[in-house]
Design a protein around this motif. Structure first.
Motif, short mmCIF file in Angstrom:
data_model
loop_
_atom_site.label_atom_id
_atom_site.label_comp_id
_atom_site.label_asym_id
_atom_site.label_seq_id
_atom_site.Cartn_x
_atom_site.Cartn_y
_atom_site.Cartn_z
N HIS A 108 0.52 -7.02 18.98
CA HIS A 108 0.90 -8.39 18.62
C HIS A 108 0.20 -9.38 19.54
N GLY A 109 -0.22 -10.51 18.98
CA GLY A 109 -1.02 -11.47 19.72
C GLY A 109 -0.22 -12.49 20.49
N SER A 110 0.76 -12.05 21.25
CA SER A 110 1.48 -12.93 22.17
C SER A 110 2.07 -12.05 23.27
N LEU A 111 2.69 -12.72 24.25
CA LEU A 111 3.42 -12.00 25.28
C LEU A 111 4.87 -11.86 24.81
N ALA A 134 -1.62 -10.22 24.66
CA ALA A 134 -1.48 -9.18 23.65
C ALA A 134 -0.43 -8.18 24.13
N THR A 135 0.39 -7.73 23.19
CA THR A 135 1.47 -6.79 23.51
C THR A 135 1.43 -5.61 22.55
N VAL A 165 -8.62 -19.37 22.19
CA VAL A 165 -7.57 -18.50 22.70
C VAL A 165 -7.57 -17.17 21.97
N PHE A 166 -7.83 -17.21 20.65
CA PHE A 166 -7.86 -15.95 19.90
C PHE A 166 -8.93 -15.01 20.45
N GLY A 167 -10.07 -15.57 20.86
CA GLY A 167 -11.10 -14.73 21.48
C GLY A 167 -10.60 -14.03 22.73
N LYS A 168 -9.83 -14.76 23.53
CA LYS A 168 -9.27 -14.15 24.74
C LYS A 168 -8.23 -13.09 24.38
N VAL A 169 -7.40 -13.39 23.38
CA VAL A 169 -6.35 -12.44 22.97
C VAL A 169 -6.97 -11.17 22.41
N THR A 170 -8.09 -11.29 21.71
CA THR A 170 -8.79 -10.10 21.20
C THR A 170 -9.21 -9.19 22.35
N VAL A 171 -9.76 -9.78 23.40
CA VAL A 171 -10.14 -8.99 24.58
C VAL A 171 -8.90 -8.41 25.25
N ALA A 172 -7.83 -9.20 25.32
CA ALA A 172 -6.58 -8.71 25.92
C ALA A 172 -6.02 -7.52 25.14
N ALA A 173 -6.14 -7.58 23.81
CA ALA A 173 -5.67 -6.45 22.99
C ALA A 173 -6.47 -5.19 23.30
N GLU A 174 -7.78 -5.34 23.39
CA GLU A 174 -8.65 -4.20 23.71
C GLU A 174 -8.29 -3.63 25.09
#
Length: 308
Positions: A108-111, A134-135, A165-174
């Motif tokens: 999921h794309g939030s904390l 990303a969680t 921000v979505f770009g950062k969240v994509t990296v966080a998910a990975e």
């Protein structure tokens, strides 16, 4: 990891997060036996990576059912005999029958528990949040409610758009999946409580939700612009029957003075005047997909005094 010890997975995936997390599974030695994804919507701006293209490149079997509730899909997933199910930005809820096939995990794309539900990055920016992330969590029939396995935070800077921000969240998910995957595969991954008394649940967003109310404070209007700026549909306003969409803007230090709320042209520059007397400096404005100059807007405003 030997071939006999490889864990198998069925992956429900779409969007850039789907692509990156699928690549993590492959790099981590997971046997991806089936991918369930979506046909691209021709009415939608497709600015993100393609899960179908990745499956074609890697020789992974994939299907694009119209929903997740058919008996045919359930049979196909059961036939794959997966050890895990993963959902990475897949757009449909998975019913209980599917979740019963194997332990299931969603990215999921939030904390979590913050910003549960749809469009979490856009909602976080709209609400002026200072961080997202990303969680990875256990899937339950109730959305975004299962125990947290791992999460990674990223900052939302004051001028970041949702796209950035979505770009950062994509990296966080990975990063989140890459870090926890070994423990997930060997059964030692921790579980943290997902306190549903915190945060909130948010629904999907429509283009109409980008309509600007200039009576609101400038920071609120600016957050709306940042939340829906291109490639999303954009924040918009109407003057004399013409819809103007803000492509780029920043908060202006210049006071509005006696200007009324709405679009304005000052010293050949376009501004959005807000209810608290502050303004947005608008550096790119469009109408019908075409750029609008300050002079063109001035002519429109002169033709419709008070209509903006």
């Amino acid at each position: 990891m030997g071939a006999a010890a490889r864990k198998g997975a069925v992956v429900f995936a779409y969007h850039s997060v789907g692509v990156r997390c699928l690549k993590v599974l492959l790099a981590g030695g997971v046997d991806v036996r089936l991918v369930v994804t979506h046909e691209d919507n021709p009415a939608e701006t497709i600015w993100f990576e393609s899960v179908v293209a990745l499956c074609q490149a890697e020789g992974i079997a994939y299907i694009t059912p119209p929903d997740a509730r058919s008996a045919e899909l359930l049979a196909r997933v059961q036939a794959a005999r997966p050890d895990f199910l993963f959902s990475f930005y897949y757009r449909h809820m998975l019913p209980a029958e599917l979740l019963a096939v194997a332990p299931a995990f969603n990215m999921h794309g939030s904390l979590l528990p913050q910003f549960r539900g749809r469009a979490p990055v856009n909602w976080a920016v709209l609400h002026g949040a200072g961080a997202s992330g990303a969680t990875l969590h256990e899937m339950t029939v109730k959305p975004d409610a299962g125990a947290i396995v791992a999460q990674t935070a990223v900052p939302i800077l004051p001028d970041d758009t949702a796209f950035e921000v979505f770009g950062k969240v994509t990296v966080a998910a990975e990063q989140t999946l890459w870090t926890v995957l070994p423990a997930l595969l060997d059964g030692t991954a921790a579980r943290l409580p997902n306190d549903l008394g915190q945060g909130g649940y948010f629904g999907g967003r429509k283009p109409e939700d980008g309509r600007i109310d200039w009576r609101l404070p400038a920071q609120t209007v600016y957050n709306l612009h940042r939340a829906v700026a291109p490639p999303y549909p954009g924040a918009f306003t109407e003057v004399n029957g013409v819809t103007y969409t803000i492509e780029r803007a920043r908060l202006s230090p210049r006071p509005a003075g006696s200007l009324p709320p709405g679009l304005a042209v000052v010293d050949n520059c376009v501004f959005g005047v807000c209810g608290d007397g502050r303004m947005l400096a608008i550096s790119a404005l469009t109408a019908g997909g075409a750029a609008v100059t300050a002079a063109q807007l001035q002519d429109s405003l002169a033709a419709a005094p008070g209509a903006h």
